[in-house]
Design a protein around this motif. Structure first.
Motif, PDB file in Angstrom:
ATOM      1  N   GLY A 173      -2.682   4.014   3.656  1.00 53.86           N
ATOM      2  CA  GLY A 173      -2.691   3.686   5.078  1.00 53.86           C
ATOM      3  C   GLY A 173      -3.463   4.721   5.879  1.00 53.86           C
ATOM      4  O   GLY A 173      -4.229   4.371   6.774  1.00 53.86           O
ATOM      5  N   ALA A 174      -3.290   5.987   5.543  1.00 53.17           N
ATOM      6  CA  ALA A 174      -4.037   7.051   6.226  1.00 53.17           C
ATOM      7  C   ALA A 174      -5.518   6.952   5.895  1.00 53.17           C
ATOM      8  O   ALA A 174      -6.370   7.014   6.789  1.00 53.17           O
ATOM      9  CB  ALA A 174      -3.487   8.415   5.817  1.00 53.17           C
ATOM     10  N   CYS A 219      -2.702  15.839  -7.547  1.00 53.28           N
ATOM     11  CA  CYS A 219      -3.023  16.938  -6.638  1.00 53.28           C
ATOM     12  C   CYS A 219      -1.934  16.936  -5.566  1.00 53.28           C
ATOM     13  O   CYS A 219      -0.998  16.151  -5.635  1.00 53.28           O
ATOM     14  CB  CYS A 219      -4.423  16.779  -6.050  1.00 53.28           C
ATOM     15  SG  CYS A 219      -4.608  15.468  -4.819  1.00 53.28           S
ATOM     16  N   SER A 220      -2.092  17.771  -4.585  1.00 49.98           N
ATOM     17  CA  SER A 220      -1.110  17.778  -3.491  1.00 49.98           C
ATOM     18  C   SER A 220      -1.788  17.621  -2.138  1.00 49.98           C
ATOM     19  O   SER A 220      -1.241  18.021  -1.114  1.00 49.98           O
ATOM     20  CB  SER A 220      -0.300  19.069  -3.530  1.00 49.98           C
ATOM     21  OG  SER A 220      -1.151  20.188  -3.318  1.00 49.98           O
ATOM     22  N   THR A 221      -2.963  17.006  -2.110  1.00 51.97           N
ATOM     23  CA  THR A 221      -3.742  16.938  -0.873  1.00 51.97           C
ATOM     24  C   THR A 221      -3.380  15.751   0.026  1.00 51.97           C
ATOM     25  O   THR A 221      -4.102  15.462   0.980  1.00 51.97           O
ATOM     26  CB  THR A 221      -5.251  16.929  -1.176  1.00 51.97           C
ATOM     27  OG1 THR A 221      -5.584  15.775  -1.937  1.00 51.97           O
ATOM     28  CG2 THR A 221      -5.675  18.186  -1.914  1.00 51.97           C
ATOM     29  N   CYS A 222      -2.270  15.104  -0.276  1.00 54.60           N
ATOM     30  CA  CYS A 222      -1.746  14.070   0.628  1.00 54.60           C
ATOM     31  C   CYS A 222      -0.338  14.453   1.072  1.00 54.60           C
ATOM     32  O   CYS A 222       0.451  13.611   1.475  1.00 54.60           O
ATOM     33  CB  CYS A 222      -1.782  12.692  -0.026  1.00 54.60           C
ATOM     34  SG  CYS A 222      -0.644  12.478  -1.405  1.00 54.60           S
ATOM     35  N   HIS A 223      -0.064  15.743   1.029  1.00 57.83           N
ATOM     36  CA  HIS A 223       1.245  16.295   1.395  1.00 57.83           C
ATOM     37  C   HIS A 223       1.525  16.102   2.890  1.00 57.83           C
ATOM     38  O   HIS A 223       0.649  16.299   3.722  1.00 57.83           O
ATOM     39  CB  HIS A 223       1.230  17.797   1.043  1.00 57.83           C
ATOM     40  CG  HIS A 223       2.384  18.566   1.570  1.00 57.83           C
ATOM     41  ND1 HIS A 223       2.209  19.716   2.300  1.00 57.83           N
ATOM     42  CD2 HIS A 223       3.713  18.369   1.479  1.00 57.83           C
ATOM     43  CE1 HIS A 223       3.393  20.204   2.629  1.00 57.83           C
ATOM     44  NE2 HIS A 223       4.322  19.396   2.140  1.00 57.83           N
ATOM     45  N   VAL A 224       2.746  15.703   3.197  1.00 54.45           N
ATOM     46  CA  VAL A 224       3.213  15.593   4.584  1.00 54.45           C
ATOM     47  C   VAL A 224       4.657  16.061   4.669  1.00 54.45           C
ATOM     48  O   VAL A 224       5.343  16.214   3.657  1.00 54.45           O
ATOM     49  CB  VAL A 224       3.145  14.142   5.130  1.00 54.45           C
ATOM     50  CG1 VAL A 224       1.720  13.634   5.204  1.00 54.45           C
ATOM     51  CG2 VAL A 224       4.043  13.207   4.338  1.00 54.45           C
ATOM     52  N   LEU A 253       0.851  -1.186   0.000  1.00 55.61           N
ATOM     53  CA  LEU A 253       0.000   0.000   0.000  1.00 55.61           C
ATOM     54  C   LEU A 253       0.888   1.238   0.000  1.00 55.61           C
ATOM     55  O   LEU A 253       2.097   1.137   0.196  1.00 55.61           O
ATOM     56  CB  LEU A 253      -0.907   0.024   1.235  1.00 55.61           C
ATOM     57  CG  LEU A 253      -1.966  -1.063   1.353  1.00 55.61           C
ATOM     58  CD1 LEU A 253      -2.750  -0.895   2.654  1.00 55.61           C
ATOM     59  CD2 LEU A 253      -2.911  -1.038   0.162  1.00 55.61           C
ATOM     60  N   THR A 254       0.286   2.384  -0.186  1.00 50.70           N
ATOM     61  CA  THR A 254       1.041   3.624  -0.040  1.00 50.70           C
ATOM     62  C   THR A 254       0.770   4.198   1.342  1.00 50.70           C
ATOM     63  O   THR A 254      -0.197   3.806   2.016  1.00 50.70           O
ATOM     64  CB  THR A 254       0.651   4.672  -1.105  1.00 50.70           C
ATOM     65  OG1 THR A 254      -0.724   5.022  -0.926  1.00 50.70           O
ATOM     66  CG2 THR A 254       0.904   4.153  -2.521  1.00 50.70           C
ATOM     67  N   CYS A 314       1.036   9.552  -1.493  1.00 55.50           N
ATOM     68  CA  CYS A 314       0.609   8.600  -2.533  1.00 55.50           C
ATOM     69  C   CYS A 314       1.795   8.043  -3.300  1.00 55.50           C
ATOM     70  O   CYS A 314       1.664   7.049  -4.019  1.00 55.50           O
ATOM     71  CB  CYS A 314      -0.383   9.257  -3.497  1.00 55.50           C
ATOM     72  SG  CYS A 314       0.310  10.553  -4.556  1.00 55.50           S
ATOM     73  N   GLN A 315       2.966   8.645  -3.124  1.00 55.31           N
ATOM     74  CA  GLN A 315       4.155   8.230  -3.858  1.00 55.31           C
ATOM     75  C   GLN A 315       5.133   7.424  -3.002  1.00 55.31           C
ATOM     76  O   GLN A 315       6.220   7.074  -3.450  1.00 55.31           O
ATOM     77  CB  GLN A 315       4.864   9.456  -4.440  1.00 55.31           C
ATOM     78  CG  GLN A 315       4.004  10.218  -5.435  1.00 55.31           C
ATOM     79  CD  GLN A 315       3.572   9.341  -6.591  1.00 55.31           C
ATOM     80  OE1 GLN A 315       4.402   8.856  -7.363  1.00 55.31           O
ATOM     81  NE2 GLN A 315       2.271   9.092  -6.716  1.00 55.31           N
ATOM     82  N   ILE A 316       4.742   7.122  -1.775  1.00 51.51           N
ATOM     83  CA  ILE A 316       5.618   6.357  -0.879  1.00 51.51           C
ATOM     84  C   ILE A 316       4.998   4.991  -0.642  1.00 51.51           C
ATOM     85  O   ILE A 316       3.986   4.858   0.042  1.00 51.51           O
ATOM     86  CB  ILE A 316       5.816   7.088   0.465  1.00 51.51           C
ATOM     87  CG1 ILE A 316       6.357   8.503   0.235  1.00 51.51           C
ATOM     88  CG2 ILE A 316       6.761   6.284   1.351  1.00 51.51           C
ATOM     89  CD1 ILE A 316       6.387   9.346   1.500  1.00 51.51           C
TER      90      ILE A 316
END
Length: 107
Positions: free
Chosen positions: A27-28, A46-51, A22-23, A87-89
């Motif tokens: 997981g979130a 988009c950038s709405t999963c930025h951390v 999973l990414t 989403c990229q990890i």
């Protein structure tokens, strides 16, 4: 499986187990973690999963690809070193203990 700690902007911590493959974003989402909206569903559109990745983890993650770099330009207060799109990890055993913190808001 990896134990990942998600920290909300207000400091609330959520420590959850996320299955390999999973990414970090999935997981979130699957664990109802507030602060990661994931509007595009993980398409890096988009950038709405930025951390912000904890400093000790920055070098342990694969480098950002060009698409992620481009999308981070639209994120709220990106940090040149610590910002990532979840989403990229991809989750693997190597990410056990990963800590990420959400920004004040998502754009």
């Amino acid at each position: 499986m990896a134990k990942i700690t998600y920290i909300e902007h207000n400091g609330t911590r959520h420590e959850v187990d996320v299955a390999n493959g999973l990414t970090v974003m999935e997981g979130a989402r699957d664990n109802n973690i507030p602060g990661i909206e994931a509007d595009c569903g993980g398409a890096c559109a988009c950038s709405t999963c930025h951390v912000y990745v904890a400093p000790e983890w920055v070098e342990k993650l694969p480098p950002r690809e060009d698409m992620e770099e481009d999308m981070l330009d639209f994120a709220y207060e990106p940090d040149p070193k610590r910002s990532r799109l979840t989403c990229q990890i991809k989750v693997s055993d190597a990410l056990d203990g990963l800590v990420v913190q959400m920004p004040e808001r998502q754009i």
